[in-house]
Write a protein that holds these residues in place. Sequence first.
Motif, PDB file in Angstrom:
ATOM      1  N   HIS A 141       0.798  -1.231   0.000  1.00  0.00           N
ATOM      2  CA  HIS A 141       0.000   0.000   0.000  1.00  0.00           C
ATOM      3  C   HIS A 141       0.829   1.280   0.000  1.00  0.00           C
ATOM      4  O   HIS A 141       0.274   2.371   0.121  1.00  0.00           O
ATOM      5  N   SER A 174       5.616   3.063  -5.133  1.00  0.00           N
ATOM      6  CA  SER A 174       6.091   4.169  -5.968  1.00  0.00           C
ATOM      7  C   SER A 174       6.271   3.660  -7.396  1.00  0.00           C
ATOM      8  O   SER A 174       6.479   2.467  -7.585  1.00  0.00           O
ATOM      9  N   ILE A 203       4.341   7.684  -7.938  1.00  0.00           N
ATOM     10  CA  ILE A 203       2.982   8.216  -7.829  1.00  0.00           C
ATOM     11  C   ILE A 203       2.851   9.450  -8.724  1.00  0.00           C
ATOM     12  O   ILE A 203       3.856   9.999  -9.183  1.00  0.00           O
ATOM     13  N   ASP A 204       1.610   9.842  -8.954  1.00  0.00           N
ATOM     14  CA  ASP A 204       1.356  11.160  -9.554  1.00  0.00           C
ATOM     15  C   ASP A 204       1.304  12.166  -8.401  1.00  0.00           C
ATOM     16  O   ASP A 204       0.644  11.909  -7.391  1.00  0.00           O
ATOM     17  N   ASP A 259      -0.207  15.322  -7.220  1.00  0.00           N
ATOM     18  CA  ASP A 259      -1.299  16.262  -7.462  1.00  0.00           C
ATOM     19  C   ASP A 259      -0.946  17.499  -6.645  1.00  0.00           C
ATOM     20  O   ASP A 259      -1.122  17.524  -5.428  1.00  0.00           O
ATOM     21  N   HIS A 304       7.803   9.409 -11.726  1.00  0.00           N
ATOM     22  CA  HIS A 304       6.797  10.259 -11.110  1.00  0.00           C
ATOM     23  C   HIS A 304       6.198  11.163 -12.188  1.00  0.00           C
ATOM     24  O   HIS A 304       6.825  11.413 -13.224  1.00  0.00           O
ATOM     25  N   GLN A 320       2.016   4.647 -12.532  1.00  0.00           N
ATOM     26  CA  GLN A 320       1.621   5.303 -11.288  1.00  0.00           C
ATOM     27  C   GLN A 320       0.936   4.323 -10.357  1.00  0.00           C
ATOM     28  O   GLN A 320       0.085   3.550 -10.769  1.00  0.00           O
ATOM     29  N   GLN A 321       1.297   4.406  -9.071  1.00  0.00           N
ATOM     30  CA  GLN A 321       0.695   3.576  -8.022  1.00  0.00           C
ATOM     31  C   GLN A 321      -0.267   4.452  -7.223  1.00  0.00           C
ATOM     32  O   GLN A 321      -0.048   5.659  -7.110  1.00  0.00           O
ATOM     33  N   SER A 322      -1.296   3.845  -6.654  1.00  0.00           N
ATOM     34  CA  SER A 322      -2.272   4.689  -5.956  1.00  0.00           C
ATOM     35  C   SER A 322      -1.728   5.133  -4.603  1.00  0.00           C
ATOM     36  O   SER A 322      -0.954   4.437  -3.958  1.00  0.00           O
ATOM     37  N   LEU A 323      -2.159   6.315  -4.180  1.00  0.00           N
ATOM     38  CA  LEU A 323      -1.652   6.938  -2.955  1.00  0.00           C
ATOM     39  C   LEU A 323      -2.088   6.188  -1.699  1.00  0.00           C
ATOM     40  O   LEU A 323      -1.376   6.197  -0.699  1.00  0.00           O
ATOM     41  N   GLN A 324      -3.273   5.585  -1.733  1.00  0.00           N
ATOM     42  CA  GLN A 324      -3.784   4.813  -0.589  1.00  0.00           C
ATOM     43  C   GLN A 324      -3.734   5.623   0.703  1.00  0.00           C
ATOM     44  O   GLN A 324      -3.234   5.151   1.722  1.00  0.00           O
TER      45      GLN A 324
END
Length: 257
Positions: free
Chosen positions: A23, A26, A28-29, A31, A105, A244-248
């Motif tokens: 969880h 890396s 990530i985007d 934002d 990234h 990209q992996q989700s930030l969770q």
Amino acid sequence: AGGHWSYAGKAQWPSTFPSCGGHLQSPIDIDTGATIFSPQLGALLLSGYDLPPGERLCLQNNGHTIVLKLPENMTLTGGGYLQPYRAVQLHLHWGSAHGVPGSEHTVDGHRFAGEIHVVHYNSQFSSFHDAVREPGGLAVLAAFLQVGEEENEAYQHILESLKEVQEEGEKTFIAGFDVAKLLPHDLSRYFHYNGSLTTPPCYQTVNWTIFNQTIQLSQDQISMLEDTLRGDNDEPLEGNFRPQQSLQGRTVLASFL
Ligand code: SG7
Ligand code: ZN
């Protein structure tokens, strides 16, 4: 777990390397509108980065990137880090010919031409090997590469030797130089978050710093990176970035407003 891996087989990474399904992954985007300004994140200090020409550095094609080994007396202090970290190696991520970008990234969904990673380990451990599985064990400094007008001299010092490491496993040596010149001038504006190695074994032990200022290379230099090397199975070594992996639920801190 050991074993071979490829970017083409990335959907299978978690079955061989369980951390890759975690969880805190890396890249990530970033934002930018969702980052949190943290005034306590001061400028990063790099020591021992200006290496004498007599100090020869090993450059290797590992089949996934080119890795430049770095001496451990290069250290990183300040920034978001509580302990000093020692340098281990740097490497690059890039895209493919004809302008397909390859940073890992992204910023507000924008992918840059490429990305440099300078990998360090926490000096409270006695080696990279001892630190790599420990929370806070690693610090990676990341900066984005973009196409600019001029040839970048510091990058040229590495790119000149690419032809000597065209095939997976090949090594050469390059003369010491000021490694800080591969990073942006402005080390005070950056993003910070907790994540992972972006390749197997994807250990979730990396405190990432991603600089806001980008680095310019000429189009010829970016093309040289995209076109010169071969990796696994004799395939061209290009597009060596993970999606990209989700930030969770993680937050990304910013050192600036
Ligand atoms: C690259 O990225 C190499 C790996 C590195 C990996 O494939 O730089 O390192 C070596 C020595 O081959 O793996 C354990 C490690 O540092 C992941 O690093 S990254 O997360 O900074 N992209
Ligand atoms: Zn990397």
